[in-house]
Design a protein around this motif. Structure first.
Motif, short mmCIF file in Angstrom:
data_model
loop_
_atom_site.label_atom_id
_atom_site.label_comp_id
_atom_site.label_asym_id
_atom_site.label_seq_id
_atom_site.Cartn_x
_atom_site.Cartn_y
_atom_site.Cartn_z
N ILE A 186 5.26 0.52 -24.62
CA ILE A 186 6.53 0.55 -25.35
C ILE A 186 6.56 -0.60 -26.35
N GLN A 187 6.93 -0.29 -27.61
CA GLN A 187 7.08 -1.34 -28.62
C GLN A 187 8.52 -1.83 -28.64
N HIS A 188 8.67 -3.16 -28.79
CA HIS A 188 9.98 -3.80 -28.85
C HIS A 188 9.98 -4.85 -29.97
N ASN A 189 11.16 -5.20 -30.46
CA ASN A 189 11.26 -6.40 -31.29
C ASN A 189 10.99 -7.59 -30.38
N ASP A 190 10.28 -8.58 -30.90
CA ASP A 190 9.91 -9.74 -30.09
C ASP A 190 11.12 -10.67 -29.97
N PRO A 191 11.68 -10.83 -28.77
CA PRO A 191 12.87 -11.67 -28.61
C PRO A 191 12.58 -13.17 -28.76
N LEU A 192 11.32 -13.56 -28.71
CA LEU A 192 10.97 -14.98 -28.80
C LEU A 192 10.42 -15.37 -30.17
N ASN A 193 10.10 -14.40 -31.01
CA ASN A 193 9.50 -14.66 -32.32
C ASN A 193 10.09 -13.69 -33.33
N SER A 194 11.11 -14.15 -34.05
CA SER A 194 11.82 -13.30 -34.99
C SER A 194 10.87 -12.66 -36.00
N GLY A 195 11.06 -11.37 -36.23
CA GLY A 195 10.26 -10.65 -37.20
C GLY A 195 8.93 -10.13 -36.68
N LYS A 196 8.60 -10.45 -35.43
CA LYS A 196 7.36 -9.96 -34.83
C LYS A 196 7.70 -8.89 -33.80
N TYR A 197 6.67 -8.28 -33.26
CA TYR A 197 6.84 -7.20 -32.30
C TYR A 197 6.01 -7.48 -31.05
N ARG A 240 0.79 -1.23 0.00
CA ARG A 240 0.00 0.00 0.00
C ARG A 240 0.83 1.28 0.00
N VAL A 241 2.13 1.19 -0.35
CA VAL A 241 2.98 2.37 -0.42
C VAL A 241 3.43 2.56 -1.86
N ASP A 242 3.03 3.69 -2.48
CA ASP A 242 3.43 4.01 -3.85
C ASP A 242 4.93 4.29 -3.92
N GLY A 243 5.48 4.15 -5.13
CA GLY A 243 6.82 4.65 -5.35
C GLY A 243 7.88 3.65 -5.78
N ASP A 244 7.60 2.34 -5.77
CA ASP A 244 8.61 1.40 -6.26
C ASP A 244 8.95 1.76 -7.71
N GLN A 245 10.21 1.64 -8.07
CA GLN A 245 10.65 1.99 -9.42
C GLN A 245 10.12 0.99 -10.44
N VAL A 246 9.77 1.50 -11.64
CA VAL A 246 9.31 0.67 -12.76
C VAL A 246 10.28 0.88 -13.90
N PHE A 247 10.70 -0.23 -14.52
CA PHE A 247 11.75 -0.21 -15.54
C PHE A 247 11.25 -0.74 -16.88
N ALA A 248 11.84 -0.25 -17.96
CA ALA A 248 11.55 -0.77 -19.30
C ALA A 248 12.09 -2.19 -19.40
N TYR A 249 11.26 -3.11 -19.87
CA TYR A 249 11.64 -4.51 -20.00
C TYR A 249 12.86 -4.68 -20.91
N THR A 250 12.85 -4.02 -22.05
CA THR A 250 13.98 -4.04 -22.97
C THR A 250 13.93 -2.77 -23.81
N GLU A 251 14.91 -2.57 -24.67
CA GLU A 251 14.91 -1.33 -25.44
C GLU A 251 13.73 -1.28 -26.39
N GLY A 252 13.27 -0.08 -26.65
CA GLY A 252 12.13 0.09 -27.54
C GLY A 252 11.75 1.55 -27.71
N THR A 253 10.57 1.76 -28.28
CA THR A 253 10.07 3.11 -28.54
C THR A 253 8.73 3.29 -27.87
N VAL A 254 8.57 4.40 -27.17
CA VAL A 254 7.32 4.69 -26.48
C VAL A 254 6.24 4.99 -27.52
#
Length: 181
Positions: free
Chosen positions: A98-109, A69-83
């Motif tokens: 945030i959009q990223h290249n899909d690391p598990l499925n080549s050519g997808k997002y 119940r306490v706000d403020g924990d940091q939130v991070f980008a999962y991987t590089e991408g564009t907002v």
């Protein structure tokens, strides 16, 4: 030089961790503290799962705050991408997508979504983010019953043209992606 809270030979400033030997004041950025590996980052400081992904009813994973119940924990980008979107919605509250290249499925997002932030995201639409970048803080905004981060992953065969449409793409279980961290 870095400034912030000092913990041993490290200094934390704006979500980055700097280190120096005990006999030096020349701090250098310490990437390993922020990044499980060099490409992927757990989306928040907390690993306290309060609600799992279910294909039929809950399309993401909820993480409760380190201190309940306490706000403020940091939130991070999962991987590089564009907002694609940073704004406020009645359901999701303060949100960043945030959009990223899909690391598990080549050519997808994939598009990662971070919802219920305590205040507006630290990045704006069109900005590039690096893996592990501090993008906001856990909160209790929108249709929320307590302080948490709702982390969601959506997959698509082509670029997400806009982040404005919440349900764009297919929601997928975030767990396989988090296993890369």
């Amino acid at each position: 030089s870095a400034s912030g809270s000092v913990a041993g030979n490290t200094v934390t400033s704006s979500g980055n961790v700097y280190w120096a030997t005990s006999s030096s004041s020349n701090y250098q950025r310490w990437e390993a503290v922020l990044m499980g590996n060099n490409n992927y980052r757990w989306p928040t400081e907390s690993r306290n799962v309060t609600n799992e992904y279910t294909e039929s009813s809950h399309l993401g994973i909820d993480y409760g705050a380190i201190v309940p119940r306490v706000d403020g924990d940091q939130v991070f980008a999962y991987t590089e991408g564009t907002v694609l979107y940073a704004g406020y919605g009645n359901n999701e509250g303060n949100t960043i997508r945030i959009q990223h290249n899909d690391p598990l499925n080549s050519g997808k997002y994939i598009r990662t979504q971070y919802m219920h932030l305590s205040s507006p995201a630290l990045y704006s639409k069109g900005q590039d983010v690096s893996a592990g970048a501090l993008i906001g803080y856990m909160g209790n905004t929108g249709n929320s019953t307590g302080t948490h981060l709702h982390f969601e992953v959506r997959r698509k065969n082509s670029n997400f043209n806009s982040g404005n449409y919440y349900e764009d793409g297919t929601a997928v279980d975030p767990e396989p992606y988090l296993n890369l961290t």
